[in-house]
Design a protein around this motif. Structure first.
Motif, PDB file in Angstrom:
ATOM      1  N   VAL A  91       0.837  -1.206   0.000  1.00 39.46           N
ATOM      2  CA  VAL A  91       0.000   0.000   0.000  1.00 39.46           C
ATOM      3  C   VAL A  91       0.869   1.252   0.000  1.00 39.46           C
ATOM      4  CG1 VAL A  91      -1.627   1.331   1.396  1.00 39.46           C
ATOM      5  CG2 VAL A  91      -1.989  -1.106   1.049  1.00 39.46           C
ATOM      6  N   LEU A  92       2.014   1.208   0.759  1.00 41.21           N
ATOM      7  CA  LEU A  92       2.910   2.369   0.815  1.00 41.21           C
ATOM      8  C   LEU A  92       3.905   2.389  -0.339  1.00 41.21           C
ATOM      9  CD1 LEU A  92       3.625   2.524   4.656  1.00 41.21           C
ATOM     10  CD2 LEU A  92       1.998   3.865   3.334  1.00 41.21           C
ATOM     11  N   GLY A  93       3.827   1.361  -1.233  1.00 40.54           N
ATOM     12  CA  GLY A  93       4.736   1.323  -2.383  1.00 40.54           C
ATOM     13  C   GLY A  93       6.135   0.922  -2.029  1.00 40.54           C
ATOM     14  N   LEU A  94       6.298   0.069  -0.984  1.00 46.13           N
ATOM     15  CA  LEU A  94       7.618  -0.338  -0.503  1.00 46.13           C
ATOM     16  C   LEU A  94       7.818  -1.835  -0.763  1.00 46.13           C
ATOM     17  CD1 LEU A  94       7.670   1.526   2.928  1.00 46.13           C
ATOM     18  CD2 LEU A  94       8.905   2.174   0.839  1.00 46.13           C
ATOM     19  N   PRO A  95       9.036  -2.241  -1.001  1.00 45.80           N
ATOM     20  CA  PRO A  95       9.332  -3.677  -1.189  1.00 45.80           C
ATOM     21  C   PRO A  95       9.439  -4.359   0.173  1.00 45.80           C
ATOM     22  CG  PRO A  95      11.342  -2.404  -1.420  1.00 45.80           C
ATOM     23  CD  PRO A  95      10.234  -1.416  -1.237  1.00 45.80           C
ATOM     24  N   PRO A  96       9.344  -5.672   0.216  1.00 47.83           N
ATOM     25  CA  PRO A  96       9.536  -6.407   1.490  1.00 47.83           C
ATOM     26  C   PRO A  96      10.910  -6.094   2.087  1.00 47.83           C
ATOM     27  CG  PRO A  96       8.583  -7.836  -0.176  1.00 47.83           C
ATOM     28  CD  PRO A  96       8.971  -6.599  -0.897  1.00 47.83           C
ATOM     29  N   GLY A  97      10.989  -5.972   3.398  1.00 48.33           N
ATOM     30  CA  GLY A  97      12.233  -5.703   4.089  1.00 48.33           C
ATOM     31  C   GLY A  97      12.549  -4.216   4.227  1.00 48.33           C
ATOM     32  N   ALA A  98      11.627  -3.345   3.878  1.00 51.28           N
ATOM     33  CA  ALA A  98      11.880  -1.899   4.022  1.00 51.28           C
ATOM     34  C   ALA A  98      12.043  -1.540   5.498  1.00 51.28           C
ATOM     35  CB  ALA A  98      10.731  -1.106   3.407  1.00 51.28           C
ATOM     36  N   SER A  99      12.869  -0.517   5.772  1.00 50.08           N
ATOM     37  CA  SER A  99      13.137  -0.122   7.159  1.00 50.08           C
ATOM     38  C   SER A  99      12.013   0.764   7.712  1.00 50.08           C
ATOM     39  CB  SER A  99      14.462   0.655   7.226  1.00 50.08           C
ATOM     40  OG  SER A  99      14.341   1.889   6.533  1.00 50.08           O
ATOM     41  N   ARG A 100      12.106   0.994   9.068  1.00 51.00           N
ATOM     42  CA  ARG A 100      11.118   1.861   9.723  1.00 51.00           C
ATOM     43  C   ARG A 100      11.179   3.280   9.157  1.00 51.00           C
ATOM     44  NH1 ARG A 100       8.541   1.118  14.687  1.00 51.00           N
ATOM     45  NH2 ARG A 100       7.857   3.055  15.720  1.00 51.00           N
ATOM     46  N   SER A 101      12.390   3.783   8.871  1.00 43.73           N
ATOM     47  CA  SER A 101      12.550   5.116   8.293  1.00 43.73           C
ATOM     48  C   SER A 101      11.925   5.181   6.904  1.00 43.73           C
ATOM     49  CB  SER A 101      14.033   5.472   8.226  1.00 43.73           C
ATOM     50  OG  SER A 101      14.238   6.710   7.587  1.00 43.73           O
ATOM     51  N   ASP A 102      12.097   4.083   6.118  1.00 46.21           N
ATOM     52  CA  ASP A 102      11.475   4.066   4.789  1.00 46.21           C
ATOM     53  C   ASP A 102       9.960   4.150   4.915  1.00 46.21           C
ATOM     54  OD1 ASP A 102      13.957   3.831   3.652  1.00 46.21           O
ATOM     55  OD2 ASP A 102      13.908   1.630   3.546  1.00 46.21           O
TER      56      ASP A 102
END
Length: 329
Positions: A272-283
């Motif tokens: 939903v946020l457009g992030l890949p698996p394993g993205a960090s908290r800051s990402d």
């Protein structure tokens, strides 16, 4: 010339810079010495306070001594000076000051009652003005003793005279009322004739107005029926339009749900946020701020209600995904 030929008050006047102020000072002191339950120190302090702006240029002690001695010749001399020299404005000021120093404790002694009346008569201040000033300063009426020169006194002490006057006044009043009644009757007769003519004319006008009103009411009923039919047609069309819009929104919502939900919850939230698996908290934070700015409903307030509803749904999914990830990470 020997100074012994002058009285104590005349000596004070000779040394005074303003004889009017000195004369006023003596009369105020005369009022103060007739105050009850007041010490000599309080009298002197009050006199100094109320005459602070005077231009006499001498001590208060000699004046207080003359006032205490009840020197009527000195008081008469002071009264004559004020009578000749005082302007109307200054006269009112003297009366004002005299009432103030006579009623500081809320009580007016019998002596000061007559002193105030004497000063008012001396300075050509009317009893009405004196009573008004007294009431404004103390909040109480200035009582009036019995006076044979007043009308009220003879009403109480010679009732027969006023009874006769009352009878004569009643007879005159009755004669006036009889004459007025005759005049009213004649005027009433003329008015009745005039009213009969006006009533006939008004009846004819009312009949014409009634016919016009019937015509207007019939026209208004027809317009009301036409307006009601138009509103019913408009409501039917609006209902059909709303139903079609709801169906389109539901279809788009189902399509959005089918295309935007990955297999597990964490992966779905990242997607939903457009992030890949394993993205960090800051990402996650950076992506949320970017997506929130891009899809916030306020950006679509000029669009249709349907687009605003879709934007609200997208923003809620982004917010839910962010909240879930910040709790999980």
């Amino acid at each position: 010339m020997s100074m012994a030929r002058f009285s104590p008050f005349e000596l004070v006047l000779i040394n005074s810079r303003s004889q009017v102020d000195t004369a006023t000072l003596l009369l105020l002191a005369w009022v103060l010495v007739h105050r009850q339950h007041v010490s000599e120190g309080q009298r002197r302090r009050r006199l100094a306070q109320v005459t602070a702006q005077f231009r006499h240029g001498h001590e208060l002690g000699p004046v207080m001594g003359i006032a205490h001695s009840q020197n009527l010749q000195a008081i008469q001399l002071a009264a004559e000076i004020l009578r000749k020299e005082c302007s109307p404005e200054r006269s009112l000021s003297v009366i004002h000051q005299s009432i103030a120093v006579a009623t500081d404790d809320g009580e007016l002694s019998m002596a000061n009652h007559y002193i105030l009346r004497f000063l008012a008569d001396l300075l050509n201040v009317t009893p009405t003005t004196l009573s008004t000033l007294f009431y404004e300063l103390t909040g109480r009426p200035f009582s009036t003793p019995e006076d044979p020169s007043r009308h009220v006194y003879w009403e109480q002490h010679n009732p027969d005279y006023f009874t006769q006057k009352a009878r004569e006044a009643a007879a005159e009043q009755q004669a006036r009322e009889d004459a007025e009644e005759q005049a009213r009757q004649k005027a009433q007769q003329r008015e009745q004739k005039k009213q009969r003519k006006q009533q006939e004319k008004q009846r004819q006008q009312e009949e014409a107005q009634a016919r016009q009103e019937n015509t207007r009411q019939e026209r208004a009923r027809k317009q009301q029926r036409d307006e009601q039919q138009r509103r019913e047609r408009a409501r039917g069309e609006q209902a059909k339009h709303d139903q079609a819009r709801r169906e389109r929104a539901q279809g788009e919502r189902r399509q959005w749900q089918r295309t935007s939900l990955p297999p597990d919850r964490t992966s779905r939230a990242l997607a939903v946020l457009g992030l890949p698996p394993g993205a960090s908290r800051s990402d996650v934070r950076i992506a949320y701020r970017r997506m929130a700015q891009l899809h916030h409903p306020d950006r679509f307030y000029t669009e249709s209600e349907h687009k605003v509803a879709l934007a609200s749904a997208r923003f809620q999914r982004i917010k839910n995904a962010y909240d879930y990830l910040m709790q999980t990470y």
